[in-house]
Scaffold this active site. Structure first.
Site, short mmCIF file in Angstrom:
data_model
loop_
_atom_site.label_atom_id
_atom_site.label_comp_id
_atom_site.label_asym_id
_atom_site.label_seq_id
_atom_site.Cartn_x
_atom_site.Cartn_y
_atom_site.Cartn_z
CB CYS A 96 5.68 -7.43 -3.37
SG CYS A 96 5.28 -6.26 -2.06
CG ASP A 112 0.95 -4.57 -7.79
OD1 ASP A 112 0.33 -4.34 -6.74
OD2 ASP A 112 1.81 -3.83 -8.28
CB CYS A 137 0.05 -4.35 -1.80
SG CYS A 137 -0.36 -2.61 -2.08
NE ARG A 138 2.28 -7.68 -5.32
CZ ARG A 138 3.00 -7.66 -6.44
NH1 ARG A 138 2.83 -8.65 -7.31
NH2 ARG A 138 3.84 -6.69 -6.69
CB SER A 139 6.10 -8.56 0.50
OG SER A 139 6.31 -7.17 0.56
CG ASN A 187 7.96 -4.22 2.28
OD1 ASN A 187 8.74 -3.78 3.11
ND2 ASN A 187 7.26 -5.30 2.53
P1 4NP Z 1 3.13 -4.26 -3.79
O1 4NP Z 1 2.20 -3.22 -4.58
O2 4NP Z 1 4.32 -4.52 -4.68
O3 4NP Z 1 2.28 -5.47 -3.63
O4 4NP Z 1 3.49 -3.59 -2.48
C1 4NP Z 1 2.69 -2.01 -5.07
C2 4NP Z 1 2.75 -0.91 -4.26
C3 4NP Z 1 3.21 0.30 -4.75
C4 4NP Z 1 3.61 0.40 -6.07
C5 4NP Z 1 3.57 -0.70 -6.89
C6 4NP Z 1 3.11 -1.90 -6.39
N1 4NP Z 1 4.05 1.65 -6.58
O5 4NP Z 1 4.37 1.72 -7.77
O6 4NP Z 1 4.10 2.63 -5.84
#
Ligand code: 4NP
Length: 160
Positions: free
Chosen positions: A11, A127, A16-18, A14
């Site tokens: 994702c 997200d 939240c989702r993955s 890395n």
């Molecule tokens: P993820 O969520 O892609 O599901 O881990 C996010 C976590 C952090 C950020 C964006 C999405 N960020 O921009 O810091």
């Protein structure tokens, strides 16, 4: 014994989702008695959170569903495209980023996890990072449960 199948969940960050997808898939293969046949990891498109634990809301969601998790964020690297058989993105942006990052002739199949959702194939895993609460994380968990089961079933039938 045949070589392990290798899957990497991706994702943007890395955190939240993955990590949730990784933890759910580890549980899915354990429940199906095939944990020893798989190598599983997760990684980020971006490098902002390298070395960090998942977001506290992702960890709470995993705890709530009795999913152990002990991995730290890392960024995807070129060799992942050679090492893994399957690389999963969570949304359309992840998929175009993967396409852009993949070296020519990469072995890994680049797949969108939501395409394995029996309820709503093709739906993205949104997200939840900028959400105020944990609802988006719970939604991500529920989607991952269906998608991981759907993916494993297709692998076992030789359909992917
Ligand atoms: P993820 O969520 O892609 O599901 O881990 C996010 C976590 C952090 C950020 C964006 C999405 N960020 O921009 O810091």
């Amino acid at each position: 014994m045949a070589d392990k199948k290798k899957v990497l969940f991706i994702c943007l960050g890395n955190i939240c989702r993955s990590p949730i997808a990784e933890a759910v898939f580890l549980k899915t293969i354990a429940d199906n008695g095939v944990a020893d046949k798989w190598e599983v990891d997760s990684a980020a498109i971006g490098g902002w959170h390298v070395g960090k634990n998942p977001d506290h809301r992702a960890l709470s969601t995993m705890e709530k569903h009795n999913l152990p998790y002990d991995n730290r964020a890392r960024q995807i690297k070129k060799t992942d495209f050679e090492h893994y058989h399957y690389i999963f993105g969570m949304d359309k942006e992840n998929m175009s980023d993967l396409k852009r990052l993949a070296p020519g002739g990469s072995k890994a199949k680049q797949l969108m996890l939501g395409d394995f959702d029996s309820d709503a194939p093709g739906k993205i895993i949104r997200d939840p990072y900028y959400d105020e609460g944990a609802d988006g994380f719970e939604q991500c968990y529920v989607q991952c449960v269906r998608c991981c089961a759907g993916f494993l079933a297709k692998v076992q039938k030789g359909q992917v």
